[in-house]
Write an enzyme that holds these catalytic residues in place. Structure first.
Site, PDB file in Angstrom:
ATOM      1  N   LYS A  17       0.841  -1.202   0.000  1.00  0.00           N
ATOM      2  CA  LYS A  17       0.000   0.000   0.000  1.00  0.00           C
ATOM      3  C   LYS A  17       0.877   1.253   0.000  1.00  0.00           C
ATOM      4  O   LYS A  17       0.651   2.175  -0.772  1.00  0.00           O
ATOM      5  CB  LYS A  17      -0.883  -0.006   1.257  1.00  0.00           C
ATOM      6  N   ASP A 119      -4.528  12.146  13.021  1.00  0.00           N
ATOM      7  CA  ASP A 119      -5.212  10.862  12.922  1.00  0.00           C
ATOM      8  C   ASP A 119      -4.963  10.045  14.178  1.00  0.00           C
ATOM      9  O   ASP A 119      -4.372  10.521  15.128  1.00  0.00           O
ATOM     10  CB  ASP A 119      -4.855  10.112  11.634  1.00  0.00           C
ATOM     11  N   ASP A 307       4.956   0.144  11.866  1.00  0.00           N
ATOM     12  CA  ASP A 307       3.702  -0.450  11.393  1.00  0.00           C
ATOM     13  C   ASP A 307       3.542  -1.906  11.848  1.00  0.00           C
ATOM     14  O   ASP A 307       2.456  -2.470  11.710  1.00  0.00           O
ATOM     15  CB  ASP A 307       3.608  -0.365   9.859  1.00  0.00           C
TER      16      ASP A 307
HETATM   17  C1  UD1 Z   1       4.696   6.485   6.272  1.00  0.00           C
HETATM   18  C2  UD1 Z   1       3.731   5.323   6.154  1.00  0.00           C
HETATM   19  C3  UD1 Z   1       3.315   4.821   7.531  1.00  0.00           C
HETATM   20  C4  UD1 Z   1       4.530   4.515   8.365  1.00  0.00           C
HETATM   21  C5  UD1 Z   1       5.482   5.706   8.394  1.00  0.00           C
HETATM   22  C6  UD1 Z   1       6.777   5.412   9.125  1.00  0.00           C
HETATM   23  C7  UD1 Z   1       2.558   5.815   4.101  1.00  0.00           C
HETATM   24  C8  UD1 Z   1       1.274   6.144   3.445  1.00  0.00           C
HETATM   25  N1  UD1 Z   1       2.558   5.746   5.419  1.00  0.00           N
HETATM   26  O1  UD1 Z   1       3.979   7.560   6.884  1.00  0.00           O
HETATM   27  O2  UD1 Z   1       2.523   3.640   7.351  1.00  0.00           O
HETATM   28  O3  UD1 Z   1       4.131   4.216   9.695  1.00  0.00           O
HETATM   29  O4  UD1 Z   1       5.811   6.096   7.049  1.00  0.00           O
HETATM   30  O5  UD1 Z   1       7.410   4.309   8.608  1.00  0.00           O
HETATM   31  O6  UD1 Z   1       3.561   5.559   3.445  1.00  0.00           O
HETATM   32  N2  UD1 Z   1       7.163  14.168  10.663  1.00  0.00           N
HETATM   33  C9  UD1 Z   1       7.290  15.500  10.984  1.00  0.00           C
HETATM   34  N3  UD1 Z   1       7.368  16.430   9.968  1.00  0.00           N
HETATM   35  C10 UD1 Z   1       7.317  16.070   8.653  1.00  0.00           C
HETATM   36  C11 UD1 Z   1       7.168  14.695   8.322  1.00  0.00           C
HETATM   37  C12 UD1 Z   1       7.086  13.781   9.350  1.00  0.00           C
HETATM   38  O7  UD1 Z   1       7.354  15.864  12.148  1.00  0.00           O
HETATM   39  O8  UD1 Z   1       7.386  16.958   7.784  1.00  0.00           O
HETATM   40  C13 UD1 Z   1       7.100  13.172  11.750  1.00  0.00           C
HETATM   41  C14 UD1 Z   1       5.752  12.511  11.862  1.00  0.00           C
HETATM   42  O9  UD1 Z   1       4.879  13.260  12.670  1.00  0.00           O
HETATM   43  C15 UD1 Z   1       6.108  11.164  12.482  1.00  0.00           C
HETATM   44  C16 UD1 Z   1       7.493  10.866  11.899  1.00  0.00           C
HETATM   45  O10 UD1 Z   1       7.986  12.121  11.445  1.00  0.00           O
HETATM   46  O11 UD1 Z   1       6.229  11.273  13.883  1.00  0.00           O
HETATM   47  C17 UD1 Z   1       7.486   9.839  10.792  1.00  0.00           C
HETATM   48  O12 UD1 Z   1       6.692  10.282   9.734  1.00  0.00           O
HETATM   49  P1  UD1 Z   1       6.929   9.841   8.228  1.00  0.00           P
HETATM   50  O13 UD1 Z   1       8.143   8.993   8.131  1.00  0.00           O
HETATM   51  O14 UD1 Z   1       6.855  11.059   7.382  1.00  0.00           O
HETATM   52  O15 UD1 Z   1       5.659   8.928   7.987  1.00  0.00           O
HETATM   53  P2  UD1 Z   1       4.576   9.047   6.853  1.00  0.00           P
HETATM   54  O16 UD1 Z   1       5.227   9.279   5.533  1.00  0.00           O
HETATM   55  O17 UD1 Z   1       3.490   9.948   7.282  1.00  0.00           O
END
Ligand code: UD1
Length: 422
Positions: A17, A119, A307
């Site tokens: 996904k 979320d 995850d």
């Molecule tokens: C993706 C996955 C999710 C997985 C996660 C970590 C998808 C659709 N989802 O989510 O299933 O659990 O990677 O492996 O691919 N953060 C910030 N600022 C930012 C970006 C992120 O503070 O600009 C923080 C987030 O709040 C979180 C952490 O960084 O605490 C990790 O986020 P990120 O790696 O970006 O996860 P997603 O891409 O949202």
């Protein structure tokens, strides 16, 4: 579902996904027809299809025959000039809609994407997405619930991410492929889904070095071509099956699972007492005794994936001894533990640690799936509960596990899916 049995036989894992959604967004970078294989038949793919349709694309999904693990083929026909706006009603339903931001700015010089909001697993910032686009020369403003990015021209630069964010790495690489000059993304995420996206982009004509490492170099090109491409197998679904096999003392061949993408989780399962065999057609997991407790610390890839953390807690809940599970990626990710406690699990939460004291068996109860992965963790716990466990709100599980109930039935679980009148 009725607990007590063990998972035996074979299951097939379709594409990830978390990769397929980004591959679909990346299709926006080239006009013409992109075809993606092994795309999971899940709601999030439907939502991404709708995002693309509203941007002017034609999107069609053809499901593979039964037994494929719930995958299909997606055709995306991208117009010469897609529109640039994605509404709140879609972004609210699926945060990954934000991954159209990079491709749209790169392709059109402008993008207006609604802000996702929070979320069930905690607050999720976008600061690194925004700062990175600004470094590439875009102006990004937050107005009336939308992020509006404009850049008559993106110019290559060096970007340091404070944290190896998956989403930010993807958005920035997708923006950089059409920028002028070379972009270096440092402290980039290394997840197999990032490598998959970079492979698709390279097949489309992008010049990318270092995918899968902490430093990704992208040399911008004038234009990309649409291609046909197969999504990487879902390591989280594969890992869920592997943990389920260990918890239930089963014997499962997980077809298409890539052992290399699951090194740390599979090592943990070996420490718990399992036999794990990496084969050309997948991974076989065999377990005969009650699992031994193993500590788990979630970290960005190649660390233990956040995850799979709910499944690790479920495993610990039925292992011998006491395990410490530490969550480092999403602060709200232990919220589902209250549901696991309803099944009789001994879990104490202290900040971002969970102390789990294993029991031989859990005891069935109605529980609520609060998000995709929590839901899968509860289903695994249900496999070890005496009596009938009712997992409610399974629509969350549907978002990450196509055909989960059918596949569970295929490997020996007595399980039934019922619709509840609202
Ligand atoms: C993706 C996955 C999710 C997985 C996660 C970590 C998808 C659709 N989802 O989510 O299933 O659990 O990677 O492996 O691919 N953060 C910030 N600022 C930012 C970006 C992120 O503070 O600009 C923080 C987030 O709040 C979180 C952490 O960084 O605490 C990790 O986020 P990120 O790696 O970006 O996860 P997603 O891409 O949202």
């Amino acid at each position: 579902m009725t607990g007590g049995g063990s998972l035996r036989g074979r299951v097939r894992v379709t594409g990830a996904k978390n990769s397929a959604l980004k591959l679909m967004a990346a299709a926006l970078l080239a006009s013409g027809r992109t075809t993606l294989e092994e795309v999971p038949d899940i709601l999030d793919v439907e939502i991404m299809s709708e995002v693309l349709r509203r941007l002017g694309c034609d999107v069609a999904f053809e499901r593979y025959p039964a037994g494929s693990g719930g995958g299909g083929r997606v055709h995306i026909e991208v117009p010469e000039r897609p529109s640039s706006e994605t509404d709140y009603d879609l972004v609210r339903r699926m945060r990954a809609s934000i991954s159209v931001l990079g491709p749209l700015v790169a392709r059109l010089g402008t993008a207006k994407v609604a802000l996702p909001g929070g979320d069930a697993i905690g607050s999720r910032g976008l600061d690194m997405h925004i700062a990175g686009l600004e470094r590439l020369g875009a102006t990004v403003v937050n107005e009336h619930g939308f992020l509006i990015a404009t850049a008559p021209k993106l110019v290559g630069t060096s970007i340091w991410l404070d944290f190896p964010s998956v989403g930010a790495t993807e958005n920035l690489v997708m923006a950089a492929v059409l920028a002028e000059g070379t972009t270096i993304v440092d402290n980039a995420a290394r997840e197999p889904e990032i490598t998959d996206l970079c492979r698709l982009l390279s097949a489309m004509g992008a010049r990318i070095d270092g995918a899968g490492t902490s430093t990704i170099a992208v040399e911008g090109v004038e234009e990309l071509q649409p291609v046909a491409y197969t999504t990487v197998p879902d390591r989280i679904v594969a890992g869920t099956w592997a943990i389920g096999a260990v918890m239930t003392r089963g014997d499962l061949l997980i077809e298409r699972a890539v052992a290399e993408h699951l090194s740390v989780p599979l090592e943990k399962l070996v420490s718990a007492g399992a036999t794990v065999e990496a084969r050309p057609d997948g991974v076989r997991v065999v377990m005969s005794d009650r699992p031994r407790c193993v500590d788990v610390v979630t970290l960005p890839y190649p660390g233990f994936p956040t995850d799979l953390q709910p499944m690790a807690v479920a495993l610990a809940a039925v292992s011998t001894g006491t395990a410490l599970i530490t969550e480092n990626v999403f602060e709200g990710r232990f919220m589902f533990v209250n549901e696991l406690v309803r099944l009789g699990a001994h879990v104490r939460i202290d900040g971002h640690h969970a102390v789990v004291r294993g029991r031989e068996r859990l005891s069935s109860a109605p529980v609520l799936a609060t998000d995709i992965r929590a839901g899968a963790g509860l289903v695994l716990a249900g496999l070890l509960s005496d009596g009938v466990t009712e997992v409610q709100d399974v629509r969350h599980i549907d978002r990450g596990y196509p055909d989960f109930a059918d596949q569970l039935r295929g490997v020996g679980v007595t399980i039934e899916r019922t619709e509840r009148p609202d």
